[in-house]
Write a protein that holds these residues in place. Structure first.
Motif, short mmCIF file in Angstrom:
data_model
loop_
_atom_site.label_atom_id
_atom_site.label_comp_id
_atom_site.label_asym_id
_atom_site.label_seq_id
_atom_site.Cartn_x
_atom_site.Cartn_y
_atom_site.Cartn_z
N TYR A 1 1.46 6.84 -6.77
CA TYR A 1 0.21 7.59 -6.96
C TYR A 1 0.85 8.94 -6.63
CZ TYR A 1 -3.88 10.22 -5.91
OH TYR A 1 -4.92 11.13 -5.66
N GLN A 2 1.47 9.12 -5.46
CA GLN A 2 1.75 10.59 -5.39
C GLN A 2 2.93 11.20 -6.34
OE1 GLN A 2 0.77 12.50 -3.26
NE2 GLN A 2 -0.37 11.06 -2.08
N ALA A 3 3.74 10.15 -6.84
CA ALA A 3 4.72 10.66 -8.08
C ALA A 3 3.73 10.78 -9.29
CB ALA A 3 5.50 9.24 -8.27
N ASP A 4 3.01 10.09 -9.83
CA ASP A 4 2.13 10.24 -10.67
C ASP A 4 1.39 11.55 -10.63
OD1 ASP A 4 2.86 7.81 -12.05
OD2 ASP A 4 1.27 6.80 -11.51
N LEU A 5 0.82 11.90 -9.59
CA LEU A 5 -0.07 13.04 -9.29
C LEU A 5 0.92 14.36 -9.31
CD1 LEU A 5 -2.57 14.30 -8.16
CD2 LEU A 5 -1.93 13.91 -5.90
N ALA A 6 2.22 14.24 -8.81
CA ALA A 6 3.09 15.31 -9.10
C ALA A 6 3.51 15.42 -10.55
CB ALA A 6 4.38 14.77 -8.19
N LYS A 7 3.56 14.23 -11.29
CA LYS A 7 4.03 14.63 -12.83
C LYS A 7 2.82 15.09 -13.65
CE LYS A 7 5.97 10.77 -14.33
NZ LYS A 7 6.12 9.47 -14.89
N ALA A 8 1.35 14.62 -13.19
CA ALA A 8 0.51 15.24 -13.65
C ALA A 8 0.36 16.85 -13.29
CB ALA A 8 -0.74 14.46 -13.25
N ARG A 9 0.53 17.20 -12.18
CA ARG A 9 0.46 18.46 -11.84
C ARG A 9 1.50 19.29 -12.50
NH1 ARG A 9 -0.37 17.94 -5.37
NH2 ARG A 9 -2.50 17.67 -5.35
N SER A 10 2.60 18.68 -12.63
CA SER A 10 3.86 19.55 -13.42
C SER A 10 3.32 19.73 -14.64
CB SER A 10 5.04 18.80 -13.07
OG SER A 10 5.97 19.00 -14.30
N SER A 11 2.95 18.64 -15.32
CA SER A 11 2.50 18.69 -16.75
C SER A 11 1.36 19.64 -17.16
CB SER A 11 2.01 17.12 -17.30
OG SER A 11 1.43 17.12 -18.45
N ALA A 12 0.53 19.61 -16.08
CA ALA A 12 -0.85 20.66 -16.15
C ALA A 12 -0.02 21.94 -16.00
CB ALA A 12 -1.75 20.36 -15.09
N SER A 13 0.63 22.13 -14.95
CA SER A 13 1.41 23.76 -15.08
C SER A 13 2.22 23.91 -16.10
CB SER A 13 2.44 23.49 -13.77
OG SER A 13 3.06 24.75 -13.71
N SER A 14 2.83 22.91 -16.90
CA SER A 14 3.55 23.25 -18.16
C SER A 14 2.59 23.75 -19.05
CB SER A 14 4.25 21.86 -18.45
OG SER A 14 5.05 22.12 -19.81
N VAL A 15 1.63 22.95 -19.15
CA VAL A 15 0.35 23.15 -20.38
C VAL A 15 -0.01 24.66 -20.00
CG1 VAL A 15 -1.85 22.63 -21.18
CG2 VAL A 15 -0.39 20.59 -20.74
N ALA B 1 0.80 -1.23 0.06
CA ALA B 1 -0.03 -0.16 0.02
C ALA B 1 0.76 1.40 -0.03
CB ALA B 1 -1.08 0.14 1.11
N GLU B 2 1.87 1.29 0.72
CA GLU B 2 2.99 2.39 0.93
C GLU B 2 3.51 2.52 -0.52
OE1 GLU B 2 5.47 1.58 4.05
OE2 GLU B 2 4.02 2.19 5.38
N ARG B 3 3.96 1.59 -1.48
CA ARG B 3 4.53 1.52 -2.79
C ARG B 3 3.36 1.87 -3.61
NH1 ARG B 3 4.22 -0.98 -7.03
NH2 ARG B 3 2.72 -2.46 -6.55
N VAL B 4 2.32 1.59 -3.52
CA VAL B 4 1.27 2.07 -4.63
C VAL B 4 1.01 3.60 -4.14
CG1 VAL B 4 -1.18 2.02 -5.02
CG2 VAL B 4 0.19 -0.18 -4.70
N ASP B 5 0.80 4.22 -2.89
CA ASP B 5 0.55 5.26 -2.69
C ASP B 5 1.77 6.26 -3.00
OD1 ASP B 5 -0.73 7.42 -0.97
OD2 ASP B 5 1.08 7.66 0.23
N ALA B 6 3.06 5.68 -2.86
CA ALA B 6 4.30 6.46 -3.30
C ALA B 6 4.20 6.57 -4.95
CB ALA B 6 5.65 6.10 -2.94
#
Length: 160
Positions: A66-80, A59-64
């Protein structure tokens, strides 16, 4: 009290030894089974705790992840968003440059028209001034002066 009666003490001691012996033998026979059940329970609890720990780590691995994907999505959205802002700024600058160029052309055309109007007004002003001067001289002297004389007089006044 009958327990303390010496005539019944010997049978009571015999029954005590007999009951104690039977209970001892029963416990001796049941003790390995109880130990086995205890060991099985301890093993089951240990296995369950191990599985729970493994599930927690997963669960901790999946959460990590998820958090990495979320950060990547936020970064991508910010870039867009930043790219869209930059594109809008470039588009606005281009439109502003076109509007400025049109405004400068309109200003230049207006200045040219004003210059033409000024030249025309000055030409008319010279004619009006010459006519007015001729009228004044005619009223004062009674004789209208020649146009060339009026133009020469006006030119002399304008120079000096």
């Amino acid at each position: 009290m009958p327990q303390f009666d010496p005539s019944t003490a010997l049978p009571q001691i015999a029954w005590l030894i007999l009951v104690f012996g039977v209970l001892f033998l029963m416990m001796r026979g049941l003790l390995p089974r109880v130990e086995k059940v205890t060991e099985v329970r301890a093993k089951t609890i240990g296995d369950d705790l191990g599985a729970a720990e493994a599930a927690k780590l997963e669960a901790e691995r999946v959460d990590a992840a998820y958090q990495a994907d979320l950060a990547k999505a936020r970064s991508s959205a910010s870039s867009v968003v930043n790219d869209a802002k930059a594109a809008a700024a470039r588009d606005t600058e281009a439109r502003l440059a076109v509007v400025n160029a049109e405004a400068e052309q309109s200003l230049a055309a207006a200045e040219a028209r004003i210059g033409d109007a000024r030249v025309a007004a000055m030409a008319k002003l010279d004619a009006v001034a010459a006519d007015a001067a001729a009228d004044i001289v005619e009223r004062l002297t009674g004789k209208r002066p020649e146009a060339a004389d009026v133009d020469a007089a006006l030119a002399a006044v304008a120079q000096g």
